[in-house]
Design a protein around this motif. Structure first.
Motif, mmCIF file in Angstrom:
data_model
loop_
_atom_site.group_PDB
_atom_site.id
_atom_site.type_symbol
_atom_site.label_atom_id
_atom_site.label_comp_id
_atom_site.label_asym_id
_atom_site.label_seq_id
_atom_site.Cartn_x
_atom_site.Cartn_y
_atom_site.Cartn_z
ATOM 1 N N GLY A 182 2.888 -14.127 2.498
ATOM 2 C CA GLY A 182 3.415 -13.024 3.077
ATOM 3 C C GLY A 182 2.743 -12.021 3.330
ATOM 4 N N VAL A 183 1.411 -11.964 3.913
ATOM 5 C CA VAL A 183 0.675 -10.750 4.022
ATOM 6 C C VAL A 183 0.995 -10.374 5.338
ATOM 7 C CG1 VAL A 183 -1.973 -10.361 4.652
ATOM 8 C CG2 VAL A 183 -1.494 -12.054 2.648
ATOM 9 N N ARG A 184 1.144 -9.124 5.300
ATOM 10 C CA ARG A 184 1.465 -8.298 6.551
ATOM 11 C C ARG A 184 0.564 -7.179 6.615
ATOM 12 N NH1 ARG A 184 3.742 -3.863 7.829
ATOM 13 N NH2 ARG A 184 4.431 -3.201 5.777
ATOM 14 N N ILE A 185 -0.087 -6.793 7.772
ATOM 15 C CA ILE A 185 -1.068 -5.690 8.124
ATOM 16 C C ILE A 185 -0.451 -5.118 9.264
ATOM 17 C CG2 ILE A 185 -3.334 -5.062 8.466
ATOM 18 C CD1 ILE A 185 -4.319 -7.818 6.965
ATOM 19 N N ASP A 186 -0.077 -3.786 8.951
ATOM 20 C CA ASP A 186 0.196 -3.107 10.179
ATOM 21 C C ASP A 186 -0.907 -2.879 11.188
ATOM 22 O OD1 ASP A 186 0.797 -0.403 11.647
ATOM 23 O OD2 ASP A 186 2.678 -0.790 10.833
ATOM 24 N N PRO A 187 -0.930 -2.980 12.553
ATOM 25 C CA PRO A 187 -1.759 -2.670 13.433
ATOM 26 C C PRO A 187 -2.655 -1.279 13.153
ATOM 27 C CG PRO A 187 0.133 -3.637 14.714
ATOM 28 C CD PRO A 187 0.401 -3.237 13.265
ATOM 29 N N ARG A 188 -1.946 -0.356 12.650
ATOM 30 C CA ARG A 188 -2.738 0.954 12.364
ATOM 31 C C ARG A 188 -3.406 0.700 11.314
ATOM 32 N NH1 ARG A 188 2.871 4.136 11.884
ATOM 33 N NH2 ARG A 188 3.424 2.226 10.931
ATOM 34 N N ALA A 189 -3.409 -0.169 10.220
ATOM 35 C CA ALA A 189 -4.004 -0.366 8.934
ATOM 36 C C ALA A 189 -5.412 -0.954 9.554
ATOM 37 C CB ALA A 189 -3.713 -1.215 8.059
ATOM 38 N N SER A 223 0.853 -1.349 0.042
ATOM 39 C CA SER A 223 -0.100 0.026 -0.176
ATOM 40 C C SER A 223 0.952 1.321 0.213
ATOM 41 C CB SER A 223 -0.790 0.069 1.221
ATOM 42 O OG SER A 223 -0.026 0.116 2.300
ATOM 43 N N PRO A 224 0.195 2.373 -0.364
ATOM 44 C CA PRO A 224 1.279 3.687 -0.759
ATOM 45 C C PRO A 224 1.880 3.829 0.858
ATOM 46 C CG PRO A 224 -0.649 3.918 -1.796
ATOM 47 C CD PRO A 224 -0.924 2.676 -1.076
ATOM 48 N N ASP A 225 1.106 4.079 1.722
ATOM 49 C CA ASP A 225 1.590 4.033 3.289
ATOM 50 C C ASP A 225 2.204 2.960 3.918
ATOM 51 O OD1 ASP A 225 -0.378 2.096 3.979
ATOM 52 O OD2 ASP A 225 -1.694 3.728 5.145
ATOM 53 N N GLY A 226 2.473 2.070 3.293
ATOM 54 C CA GLY A 226 3.388 0.742 3.552
ATOM 55 C C GLY A 226 2.776 -0.084 4.619
ATOM 56 N N ARG A 227 1.606 0.247 4.919
ATOM 57 C CA ARG A 227 0.836 -0.522 6.372
ATOM 58 C C ARG A 227 0.243 -1.975 5.764
ATOM 59 N NH1 ARG A 227 -2.028 4.518 9.191
ATOM 60 N NH2 ARG A 227 -0.314 5.657 9.624
ATOM 61 N N VAL A 228 0.231 -2.149 4.520
ATOM 62 C CA VAL A 228 -0.327 -3.485 4.145
ATOM 63 C C VAL A 228 0.766 -3.916 2.823
ATOM 64 C CG1 VAL A 228 -2.328 -4.966 3.024
ATOM 65 C CG2 VAL A 228 -2.613 -3.037 4.664
ATOM 66 N N SER A 229 1.289 -5.040 3.038
ATOM 67 C CA SER A 229 1.978 -5.683 1.956
ATOM 68 C C SER A 229 1.300 -7.021 1.928
ATOM 69 C CB SER A 229 3.398 -5.513 2.133
ATOM 70 O OG SER A 229 3.886 -6.120 3.385
ATOM 71 N N LEU A 230 1.649 -7.645 0.718
ATOM 72 C CA LEU A 230 1.415 -8.890 0.397
ATOM 73 C C LEU A 230 2.486 -9.680 -0.967
ATOM 74 C CD1 LEU A 230 -0.569 -9.332 -2.073
ATOM 75 C CD2 LEU A 230 -2.405 -8.643 -0.456
#
Length: 165
Positions: A62-69, A45-52
């Protein structure tokens, strides 16, 4: 000397070269398959909070979801994950194209442009249609040893042995 001089002369192609090309492509296909196994398309994601990532072997990985998302609404987060999944697949496709160009090199274009069937049919038609002053090609031989018939130019249906019931 080629193993297929009559066919090559009729069709105007070098079958030996095509056989060699097929051998090279088969060898390179093994290398390409090995590279595919390690490929992972990635998106963030543009803010780097979600990647996969997405791989052929594992699918979504490799799904990664930052708690802030998690502050996003569930529908918005779901849409973002769907969009990133599409981007990861597109990235994987790009990697595959690049790897194919690297592995196959000059053979890549040859694989994409096989023999022209229409040109081959025209060559055969020209070869089998007698022109003035040239003899026609002999009739095609029908053979089928399992059925026990062989004839020159006659209908194979009529040449079949009769079966007693």
């Amino acid at each position: 000397m080629s193993e297929f001089p009559d066919i090559e002369r009729t069709l105007g192609i070098d079958l030996g070269a095509h056989v060699e090309q097929a051998r090279r492509v088969a060898e390179k296909s093994a290398e390409f398959s090995a590279r595919l196994a390690d490929m992972v398309g990635r998106a963030e994601s543009p803010d780097g909070r979600v990647s996969l990532g997405f791989s052929l072997e594992k699918g979504l990985t490799g799904v990664r979801i930052d708690p802030r998302a998690m502050r996003m609404g569930s529908e918005e987060l779901a849409e973002l994950i769907e969009q990133l999944s599409k981007e990861a697949v597109a990235d994987l496709e790009r990697q595959k194209r690049e790897a194919a160009d690297e592995v196959y090199g000059e053979d890549a274009q040859k694989v994409k442009t096989p023999l022209d069937p229409a040109a081959m049919q025209d060559a055969l038609r020209d070869r089998t249609t007698p022109s003035r002053g040239s003899p026609a090609m002999p009739p095609r031989l029908w053979t089928n040893s399992a059925r026990g018939w062989a004839s020159s130019g006659e209908n194979p249906q009529s040449a079949r042995p009769s079966v007693k019931r």
